[in-house]
Design a protein around this motif. Structure first.
Motif, short mmCIF file in Angstrom:
data_model
loop_
_atom_site.label_atom_id
_atom_site.label_comp_id
_atom_site.label_asym_id
_atom_site.label_seq_id
_atom_site.Cartn_x
_atom_site.Cartn_y
_atom_site.Cartn_z
N UNK A 90 0.89 -1.22 -0.64
CA UNK A 90 0.43 -0.15 -0.12
C UNK A 90 0.76 0.88 -0.01
N UNK A 91 1.83 1.25 0.85
CA UNK A 91 2.95 2.46 1.14
C UNK A 91 3.46 2.71 -0.47
N UNK A 92 4.39 2.10 -0.98
CA UNK A 92 4.71 1.76 -2.36
C UNK A 92 3.88 2.70 -3.81
N UNK A 93 2.40 2.13 -3.36
CA UNK A 93 0.84 2.67 -3.94
C UNK A 93 1.16 3.74 -3.26
N UNK A 94 0.81 4.24 -2.58
CA UNK A 94 0.64 5.93 -2.54
C UNK A 94 2.07 6.68 -3.18
N UNK A 95 3.07 6.18 -2.81
CA UNK A 95 4.21 7.02 -3.08
C UNK A 95 4.72 6.65 -4.81
N UNK A 96 4.15 5.57 -5.33
CA UNK A 96 3.59 6.04 -6.72
C UNK A 96 3.27 6.84 -7.25
#
Length: 224
Positions: A90-96
């Protein structure tokens, strides 16, 4: 699976909103207005998600909280691992999403990634992450405990406000992580120093969570 997806979505929102405000305000640890704005963003994101997915997954949206909950005997190890994986994704998606929105814009390349602030040593930064994560996770364990009776109905508000407080106190030292997933996502896109120092924002919060669980076990009034 709904619990894991809820954790993924919740962590994505936390990173997108919290880091997004930090990026938009170009948060500077020495500029009070940007520190206050960023602190409120992370706290409000937690409050919003707590009352959105709290009834589904408990709204951990933070591997350190999940570790503390597991060590406190409130969830199984396999479930805790799945929570952590979902949170990091989820954090990677948000950062992306944030990277896509800010790509190529001068001054926005940091993506809200954590890093030791000017004049702060590695030891001090690691200690800050340990101490402030311990305080934050302890609040979570206490606010959600059944022994607190009806007060846990306001757990989301208490946890969100405590995160605001932690950010106000800690941004000056590390930019405030107290959440390994929140640091991993932006660091993957920011690269450079953010990646080199990433271990601080994984080890520090996890150690802090361990201490929080030990403190809570010592003061919890629940009968065995």
């Amino acid at each position: 699976m709904k619990k894991y997806f809820a954790e993924l979505v919740g962590t994505m929102v936390l990173v997108l909103m919290g880091c997004g405000v930090a990026v938009s305000l170009q948060c500077d640890a020495l500029i009070a207005t940007t520190v206050i704005g960023t602190s409120l963003a992370f706290g409000l994101a937690v409050v919003a998600m707590a009352y959105t997915i709290g009834g589904i997954s408990g709204c951990h949206i933070n591997p350190a909280i999940t570790l503390g909950v597991w060590l406190s005997g409130r969830m199984k190890g396999k479930e805790a691992c799945c929570y952590m994986v979902a949170q990091v994704v989820g954090a990677i998606v948000g950062a992306a999403i944030l990277w896509f929105l800010t790509g190529g814009v001068d001054g926005l390349e940091g993506l809200g990634a954590n890093g030791l602030q000017q004049g702060v040593s590695l030891t001090a930064g690691l200690l800050a992450e340990m101490v402030f994560t311990c305080v934050f996770v302890l609040v979570v364990l206490g606010a959600t405990a059944k022994t607190n009776g009806a007060t846990n109905n306001f757990a989301g508000l208490a946890i969100g406000l405590s995160l605001v407080l932690v950010h106000l106190a800690c941004i000056r030292y590390t930019g405030t992580s107290v959440n390994p997933a929140r640091s991993i996502g932006p660091a993957l896109f920011a690269g450079g120093l953010a990646m080199k120092q990433l271990w601080i924002f994984i080890v520090g919060p996890f150690v802090g969570a361990v201490f929080a669980s030990l403190i809570w076990k010592a003061i919890d009034t629940k009968e065995d």
